[in-house]
Write an enzyme that holds these catalytic residues in place. Structure first.
Site, PDB file in Angstrom:
ATOM      1  N   GLY A 236       6.422 -11.414 -31.215  1.00  0.00           N
ATOM      2  CA  GLY A 236       5.527 -10.542 -31.767  1.00  0.00           C
ATOM      3  C   GLY A 236       5.852  -9.879 -33.060  1.00  0.00           C
ATOM      4  N   SER A 237       5.530  -8.794 -33.146  1.00  0.00           N
ATOM      5  CA  SER A 237       5.759  -7.886 -34.205  1.00  0.00           C
ATOM      6  C   SER A 237       6.865  -6.840 -34.031  1.00  0.00           C
ATOM      7  CB  SER A 237       4.630  -7.181 -35.069  1.00  0.00           C
ATOM      8  OG  SER A 237       3.702  -8.434 -35.225  1.00  0.00           O
ATOM      9  N   LYS A 253       9.250  -3.474 -30.996  1.00  0.00           N
ATOM     10  CA  LYS A 253       8.959  -4.815 -30.658  1.00  0.00           C
ATOM     11  C   LYS A 253       7.662  -4.733 -29.669  1.00  0.00           C
ATOM     12  CE  LYS A 253      12.081  -8.157 -30.398  1.00  0.00           C
ATOM     13  NZ  LYS A 253      12.929  -9.015 -29.952  1.00  0.00           N
ATOM     14  N   ASP A 351      20.718 -18.538 -28.110  1.00  0.00           N
ATOM     15  CA  ASP A 351      19.976 -18.405 -29.430  1.00  0.00           C
ATOM     16  C   ASP A 351      20.396 -17.972 -30.670  1.00  0.00           C
ATOM     17  OD1 ASP A 351      17.646 -19.505 -30.804  1.00  0.00           O
ATOM     18  OD2 ASP A 351      16.396 -17.478 -30.236  1.00  0.00           O
TER      19      ASP A 351
END
Length: 571
Positions: A236-237, A253, A351
């Site tokens: 998302g943003s 977020k 990650d």
């Protein structure tokens, strides 16, 4: 002689328990043989008595609430008024009383309201699903969809990263069997089979993201003032916001799409779980809270004013200025400290890449180095923090979701999860090498395999051989040969004499002080022993005379283990 119709009055028993007034629809749906009125009628009229003779009810001086409902019925308005009962027609033992609670069991608030129709209606609804009472007043409520089965167990999430989560999950099986048996017993013939067939996860339901907030104000709009959008990604943003209450800046977020039932839902929950377990660490982005609005997940995190490492690398490409070797060592050391903390909690990140490492620039007055400053700031007061914990998993029971393929270790691709922590080390090495100026790594192809074989691409700067060897060791094809995060934070290349932190210097200083104290103690003992030996060799007669005089001295024992000399003074 003209015959006059004899009105009949319904008689109700007063012996019902108080709780009968709260019975369900099945209790009120009685049979004709079970009715107290039918039993009384059988005694008074014999087998020839019939409900069909009933034409109306006697008036009551006090009207029940049901009277007003019946008055609205057209059938009720069309009925002729009841004849006033004669003296002989009124039973002496049944005075006019307010309607009894058993009167409500007859469901006289609906039309038609003859006893025969009521009994037939009661038989019809006796085997059907439960309905509301109250006639036409609650008729709209009956049209609503059947509410879902409510659980006595509150809806909570089980954090898979907590130490006691395994114990909770192991005990869930027994609870599922017990609750399934109880639910099967509680399902009657009037309930559909699908209502009783519950999935395993429904026995202990998890709190899902979708929350109806139509009647609630947006927490995001109420508590935060949005300043600007600072980033976006697959999730998302991210927005830079000021909290209205404390005036501090946070990074919020927000997911792009509704997450209810989507694949990203588990990633979002996994990130919240990991943040909650990890707590606060100088090299992990701090987590404050999370909530859902209109099926979108929002996570309130620490705001890092330096952006991400990926932004810094992109700026370096544009200006042709790259991280120097001391800066690369500092980057490697700080991120290794963050990984050490994550790995100590039996978790792995899975990650690690430049876009998931954030920079926080701290302005601190130059007052000297204090204890513990190494954990809070690096060179130039730059702190690197690990973020985006959406791929975090447990080492003991991994549920691996592959991250960015450019930084993915080969053993993870081969589904070999025996050394997951070493996969983070592999990704960290490529992240540092990318900051050194290497070209963007491929997602597949021959060059991708060459890197997994231990071959590093070229960088536009000259680095020391010991540092290059450390990076090559971190991307070794054999995962067991890669150093752990614990070994990295103590590596001699990263902790050179000129870059030793205050804590390391303090530890070494304390060790030297301890050694010095031991040596001084041994030296003092040796000096005392040497002095005693020299005195015995030089003055043997004096020592013998002193010992004889002390033994011949008259003493008296006073108290415990205490010798005092006896003295006598004559005046």
């Amino acid at each position: 002689m003209s015959l006059q119709p004899v009105p009949h009055r319904l008689l109700f028993s007063d012996s019902d328990d108080e709780e009968d007034g709260h019975s369900t629809g099945e209790d009120s749906a009685f049979q004709e043989s079970d009715s107290p009125v039918s039993r009384l009628r059988e005694k008074q009229e014999g087998p020839g008595g019939s409900w069909e003779e009933e034409e109306g009810l006697g008036s009551s001086p006090i009207k029940s609430p049901g009277h007003f409902f019946m008055c609205d019925s057209p059938t009720y308005r069309d009925l002729p008024p009841a004849s006033p009962p004669g003296p002989a027609a009124s039973p002496p033992d049944c005075p006019g009383t307010p309607p009894h609670k058993t009167f409500r069991k007859l469901r006289l608030f609906d039309t038609p309201h003859t006893p025969k129709s009521l009994l037939s209606k009661a038989r019809g609804i006796g085997s059907s699903a439960l309905r509301f009472r109250g006639g036409t007043l609650f008729r709209e409520a009956e049209k609503l969809p059947k509410p879902e089965f409510t659980y006595s167990t509150p809806q909570v999430n089980i954090n898979p990263f907590t130490p006691d989560s395994l114990e909770i999950q192991s005990s869930t099986g027994l609870c599922r069997r017990r609750k399934r048996a109880l639910l099967n017993d509680s399902c009657g013939e009037d309930m559909e089979g699908s209502d009783c067939e519950l999935e395993d996860e429904d026995v202990r339901p998890a709190k899902r993201i979708p929350i109806t907030e139509s009647n609630m104000k947006s927490r995001y709009a109420t508590e935060f003032h949005e300043l600007e959008k600072i980033g976006s990604g697959e999730f998302g943003s991210v927005f830079k916001c000021v909290k209205r209450l404390d005036g501090c800046i946070y990074a919020i977020k927000r997911s792009k799409k509704p997450m209810a039932g989507s694949v990203d839902e588990q990633n979002a929950l996994r990130e919240v779980y990991a943040h909650a377990v990890l707590g606060q660490h100088p090299h992990v982005v701090r987590y404050y809270s999370a909530w859902a609005e209109d099926d979108h997940m929002l996570i309130q995190n620490e705001y890092c004013n330096g952006g991400s490492l990926a932004d810094a690398i992109s700026e370096n490409y544009r200006t042709m200025q790259y991280f120097t070797e001391p800066e690369l060592k500092d980057l490697l050391l700080q991120v290794a400290r963050g990984l050490k903390y994550i790995h100590s909690m039996s978790l792995v990140h899975m990650d690690i890449k430049p876009s998931n490492i954030f920079i926080s620039r701290i302005t601190v007055p130059n007052t000297g180095v204090e204890e513990g400053d190494d954990e809070d700031c690096g060179s130039g007061n730059v702190v690197y923090k690990i973020g985006d914990l959406g791929h975090v998993t447990r080492v003991s029971s991994p549920q691996v979701e592959e991250g960015d393929s450019r930084f993915l270790a080969n053993e993870v691709l081969q589904e070999d999860y025996t050394h997951l922590a070493k996969a983070d080390i592999f990704a960290l090495a490529l992240t540092v090498w990318c900051a050194a100026g290497a070209e963007p790594f491929p997602t597949n192809g021959d060059q991708w395999h060459e890197i997994r074989q231990g071959k590093l691409p070229r960088v536009p700067q000259l680095l020391s051989q010991e540092f290059v060897d450390l990076i090559k060791l971190m991307i070794s094809p054999d995962s067991e040969k890669r150093p752990s995060s614990m070994a990295l934070v103590k590596h001699s290349v990263l902790l050179s004499a000129s870059r030793k932190n205050a804590e390391q210097l303090r530890i070494e200083l304390n060790a030297e002080k301890f050694k010095n104290a031991l040596l001084q103690k041994e030296l003092k003992k040796a000096q005392i022993a040497k002095a005693a030996a020299e005195e015995r060799a030089l003055f043997p007669d004096r020592i013998a005379t002193r010992s004889t005089t002390q033994s011949n001295r008259t003493t008296r024992l006073i108290g415990k283990k205490m010798n005092r000399s006896v003295s006598l003074t004559i005046y």
